[in-house]
Motif scaffolding. Structure first.
Motif, PDB file in Angstrom:
ATOM      1  N   GLY A 148       0.808  -1.211   0.000  1.00 16.96           N
ATOM      2  CA  GLY A 148       0.000   0.000   0.000  1.00 16.96           C
ATOM      3  C   GLY A 148       0.841   1.261   0.000  1.00 16.96           C
ATOM      4  N   GLU A 149       0.178   2.384   0.255  1.00 20.29           N
ATOM      5  CA  GLU A 149       0.861   3.674   0.311  1.00 20.29           C
ATOM      6  C   GLU A 149       1.493   3.876   1.688  1.00 20.29           C
ATOM      7  OE1 GLU A 149      -1.184   7.176  -1.555  1.00 20.29           O
ATOM      8  OE2 GLU A 149      -2.891   5.790  -1.423  1.00 20.29           O
ATOM      9  N   ILE A 150       2.660   4.504   1.699  1.00 25.41           N
ATOM     10  CA  ILE A 150       3.317   4.904   2.945  1.00 25.41           C
ATOM     11  C   ILE A 150       3.678   6.378   2.829  1.00 25.41           C
ATOM     12  CG2 ILE A 150       5.262   4.565   4.517  1.00 25.41           C
ATOM     13  CD1 ILE A 150       5.570   1.741   3.370  1.00 25.41           C
ATOM     14  N   THR A 151       3.261   7.148   3.816  1.00 19.19           N
ATOM     15  CA  THR A 151       3.653   8.549   3.886  1.00 19.19           C
ATOM     16  C   THR A 151       4.383   8.776   5.203  1.00 19.19           C
ATOM     17  OG1 THR A 151       1.752   9.260   2.567  1.00 19.19           O
ATOM     18  CG2 THR A 151       2.874  10.947   3.879  1.00 19.19           C
ATOM     19  N   LEU A 152       5.567   9.354   5.112  1.00 20.13           N
ATOM     20  CA  LEU A 152       6.385   9.665   6.291  1.00 20.13           C
ATOM     21  C   LEU A 152       6.459  11.179   6.420  1.00 20.13           C
ATOM     22  CD1 LEU A 152       8.272   8.702   8.577  1.00 20.13           C
ATOM     23  CD2 LEU A 152      10.130   8.602   6.907  1.00 20.13           C
ATOM     24  N   ILE A 153       5.947  11.701   7.528  1.00 16.07           N
ATOM     25  CA  ILE A 153       5.835  13.146   7.713  1.00 16.07           C
ATOM     26  C   ILE A 153       6.832  13.620   8.767  1.00 16.07           C
ATOM     27  CG2 ILE A 153       4.300  15.025   8.398  1.00 16.07           C
ATOM     28  CD1 ILE A 153       1.937  13.276   7.546  1.00 16.07           C
ATOM     29  N   GLY A 154       7.616  14.649   8.419  1.00 17.46           N
ATOM     30  CA  GLY A 154       8.552  15.242   9.368  1.00 17.46           C
ATOM     31  C   GLY A 154       8.418  16.749   9.367  1.00 17.46           C
ATOM     32  N   GLU A 155       8.440  17.350  10.543  1.00 14.12           N
ATOM     33  CA  GLU A 155       8.270  18.805  10.584  1.00 14.12           C
ATOM     34  C   GLU A 155       9.534  19.556  10.217  1.00 14.12           C
ATOM     35  OE1 GLU A 155       6.844  19.713  14.461  1.00 14.12           O
ATOM     36  OE2 GLU A 155       8.814  19.633  15.392  1.00 14.12           O
ATOM     37  N   GLU A 156      10.680  18.870  10.207  1.00 13.69           N
ATOM     38  CA  GLU A 156      11.919  19.495   9.761  1.00 13.69           C
ATOM     39  C   GLU A 156      12.054  19.378   8.246  1.00 13.69           C
ATOM     40  OE1 GLU A 156      15.472  18.654  12.234  1.00 13.69           O
ATOM     41  OE2 GLU A 156      14.128  17.311  13.326  1.00 13.69           O
ATOM     42  N   ASP A 157      12.875  20.256   7.672  1.00 14.95           N
ATOM     43  CA  ASP A 157      13.104  20.224   6.231  1.00 14.95           C
ATOM     44  C   ASP A 157      14.024  19.077   5.818  1.00 14.95           C
ATOM     45  OD1 ASP A 157      11.530  22.473   5.659  1.00 14.95           O
ATOM     46  OD2 ASP A 157      13.176  23.828   6.165  1.00 14.95           O
ATOM     47  N   ALA A 158      14.894  18.641   6.712  1.00 17.93           N
ATOM     48  CA  ALA A 158      15.877  17.611   6.380  1.00 17.93           C
ATOM     49  C   ALA A 158      15.229  16.231   6.351  1.00 17.93           C
ATOM     50  CB  ALA A 158      17.014  17.625   7.396  1.00 17.93           C
ATOM     51  N   PRO A 159      15.718  15.338   5.484  1.00 20.33           N
ATOM     52  CA  PRO A 159      15.234  13.952   5.498  1.00 20.33           C
ATOM     53  C   PRO A 159      15.687  13.259   6.785  1.00 20.33           C
ATOM     54  CG  PRO A 159      17.111  14.174   4.026  1.00 20.33           C
ATOM     55  CD  PRO A 159      16.752  15.559   4.459  1.00 20.33           C
ATOM     56  N   PRO A 160      15.165  12.072   7.082  1.00 24.97           N
ATOM     57  CA  PRO A 160      15.530  11.381   8.326  1.00 24.97           C
ATOM     58  C   PRO A 160      17.045  11.293   8.516  1.00 24.97           C
ATOM     59  CG  PRO A 160      13.711  10.258   7.270  1.00 24.97           C
ATOM     60  CD  PRO A 160      14.162  11.322   6.302  1.00 24.97           C
ATOM     61  N   TYR A 161      17.503  11.651   9.721  1.00 27.89           N
ATOM     62  CA  TYR A 161      18.940  11.692   9.995  1.00 27.89           C
ATOM     63  C   TYR A 161      19.238  11.229  11.411  1.00 27.89           C
ATOM     64  CZ  TYR A 161      17.755  16.079  12.404  1.00 27.89           C
ATOM     65  OH  TYR A 161      17.205  17.013  13.243  1.00 27.89           O
ATOM     66  N   GLN A 162      20.523  10.944  11.661  1.00 21.93           N
ATOM     67  CA  GLN A 162      20.978  10.578  12.997  1.00 21.93           C
ATOM     68  C   GLN A 162      20.842  11.791  13.912  1.00 21.93           C
ATOM     69  OE1 GLN A 162      24.986   8.851  12.876  1.00 21.93           O
ATOM     70  NE2 GLN A 162      24.735   8.658  10.662  1.00 21.93           N
ATOM     71  N   ARG A 163      20.403  11.559  15.145  1.00 16.86           N
ATOM     72  CA  ARG A 163      20.259  12.684  16.061  1.00 16.86           C
ATOM     73  C   ARG A 163      20.543  12.234  17.483  1.00 16.86           C
ATOM     74  NH1 ARG A 163      14.647  14.888  14.727  1.00 16.86           N
ATOM     75  NH2 ARG A 163      14.843  13.947  12.695  1.00 16.86           N
ATOM     76  N   PRO A 164      20.990  13.162  18.322  1.00 15.12           N
ATOM     77  CA  PRO A 164      21.385  14.539  17.969  1.00 15.12           C
ATOM     78  C   PRO A 164      22.803  14.554  17.410  1.00 15.12           C
ATOM     79  CG  PRO A 164      21.602  14.227  20.330  1.00 15.12           C
ATOM     80  CD  PRO A 164      21.051  12.925  19.768  1.00 15.12           C
ATOM     81  N   PRO A 165      23.061  15.325  16.375  1.00 15.64           N
ATOM     82  CA  PRO A 165      24.359  15.279  15.682  1.00 15.64           C
ATOM     83  C   PRO A 165      25.417  16.183  16.330  1.00 15.64           C
ATOM     84  CG  PRO A 165      22.910  16.760  14.534  1.00 15.64           C
ATOM     85  CD  PRO A 165      22.122  16.226  15.692  1.00 15.64           C
ATOM     86  N   LEU A 166      25.677  15.988  17.620  1.00 15.42           N
ATOM     87  CA  LEU A 166      26.675  16.813  18.296  1.00 15.42           C
ATOM     88  C   LEU A 166      28.045  16.157  18.140  1.00 15.42           C
ATOM     89  CD1 LEU A 166      27.277  19.271  20.074  1.00 15.42           C
ATOM     90  CD2 LEU A 166      26.968  17.805  22.061  1.00 15.42           C
TER      91      LEU A 166
END
Length: 401
Positions: A27-45
């Motif tokens: 089926g369809e999958i939608t992944l919604i993020g409020e940040e502009d960046a695509p999924p990333y490792q966090r926190p990137p300190l």
């Protein structure tokens, strides 16, 4: 065609969407993020990222091609503003989006200080997102004065990066010792010595009064009257689960989004996973904050969305990198009544937590063998005689027999 929507594009959300496709969900999958960046490792300190030596793309969990090739629609930079559980719709970016199943993987947000004690001053930072790190990058100039409020792992990691980059660093902790909430005195002592040897000023039993400054932070005042000059401040005072959308949908919220053992919330067709979820454990409910947990729980929820009907059994593990020390933690130490500290080679140390005869957890500082053996024992439900662990002559490998 069924449509699964995942709100939250962090480790849990990305893992869940990827697992659905790996399980051949058509089926369809939608992944919604409020940040502009695509999924990333966090926190990137990281020192490299702060210095601009590590490109943002190196932090991405998947390539841009992956999402397109696997027909996972990314909706980025557009927060969800409303959920109507009855009609199974949500509002995102000003549009209405329907779903058959909805997963909240909204994570957690850093605690901030109230404005009445200076929390709104410029130069006061939290660490969670790429935007946080991008905002803080210009502050890390050799010779500047950094005050870290909070002696937990996030605060200590920030202090370590500050010292590596040549800053004058002070850490304040309101409890009698750093890491008091999460670790034994032996682990606290190890990291206290590690930081002091690198020139960090550690002030324990140091309750905050307020931050001082006109428009921008200039000092930290403690309740005993001491004032610590500060060019900027990093807050490491914990996080809160992001539960607003769950509450909006009518789900039970109590220290996170309450779920059953399979990830379902109290609202039909609504699930939760990761740092935001509170799940059954040990006769009560628990919320974990770790990358490993977020991925493992999210992948199980993906399986349950497709009918697996499996309960989540956490196998907690955590890590922290500070200077040249790698801390690895296996298990959960809650309820321990005995601690064994076992010195290793070249300054390494492992701390073993017991409740009666049962091994609960291991903290391993630069001791990967102790970590791996402890982790295997805990996951297998096995225990070992504390006297054998305490005996420096015991070869840890023999504990697996």
């Amino acid at each position: 065609m069924p449509h699964i929507v995942v709100v939250g594009a962090g480790q849990a959300g990305a893992a869940l969407a990827a697992r659905l496709r790996a399980l051949d969900f058509g089926g369809e999958i939608t992944l919604i993020g409020e940040e502009d960046a695509p999924p990333y490792q966090r926190p990137p300190l990281t020192k490299a990222y702060l210095l601009g030596e590590l490109a943002q793309e190196r932090l991405w969990l998947r390539s841009a091609d992956y999402w397109r090739d696997n027909r996972i629609a990314l909706r980025l930079g557009a927060p969800v503003t409303a959920i109507d559980a009855e009609s199974r719709t949500l509002r995102v970016g000003g549009e209405s989006l329907g779903y058959d199943q909805l997963v909240l993987a909204t994570g957690a947000v850093p605690r901030r200080l109230p404005a009445r004690i200076g929390g709104d001053l410029a130069g006061v930072h939290t660490i969670r997102t790429l935007a946080d790190i991008d905002a803080i990058r210009a502050e890390f100039v050799p010779g500047r004065r950094l005050v870290v409020i909070g002696g937990g792992y996030i605060g200590l990691e920030a202090a370590a990066v500050g010292r590596k980059l040549g800053l004058d660093v002070t850490v304040t902790e309101m409890a009698p010792r750093i890491l008091q909430r999460v670790a034994a005195p032996e682990t606290s002592a190890y990291f206290r010595e590690l930081h002091r040897d690198r020139g960090v000023a550690l002030i324990e039993t140091a309750a905050l009064d307020r931050l001082l400054g006109e428009g921008r932070v200039a000092a930290v005042r403690l309740r005993d009257g001491r004032e610590l000059p500060a060019d900027f401040v990093i807050l490491g005072i914990g996080v809160l689960p992001a539960t607003e959308l769950a509450a909006m949908a009518g789900a039970v919220v109590e220290n996170g989004i309450r779920t059953d053992a399979r990830g379902r919330t109290s609202v039909p067709h609504l699930w939760a996973a990761g740092d935001c979820a509170s799940f059954p454990y040990g006769g009560g409910f628990m919320r974990l904050e770790s990358v490993g947990h977020a991925i493992a729980q999210a992948e199980l929820v993906a399986e349950n969305l497709l009918g697996a009907e499996r309960d989540y059994l956490p196998r907690p593990w955590f890590w922290s990198d500070q200077y040249d020390c790698k801390l690895q933690i296996a298990g959960l130490n809650a309820g321990h009544d005995r601690v064994i500290a076992r010195p290793g080679a070249a300054g390494a140390l492992s701390v073993w937590y017991y409740a009666g005869p049962r091994l609960l957890a291991v903290d391993a500082m630069n001791d990967p063998r102790a970590y791996m053996i402890g982790k295997r024992l805990i996951e297998a439900g096995r225990t070992v005689d504390p006297a054998l662990v305490a005996d420096a002559g015991t070869d840890l490998k023999t504990l697996m027999r």
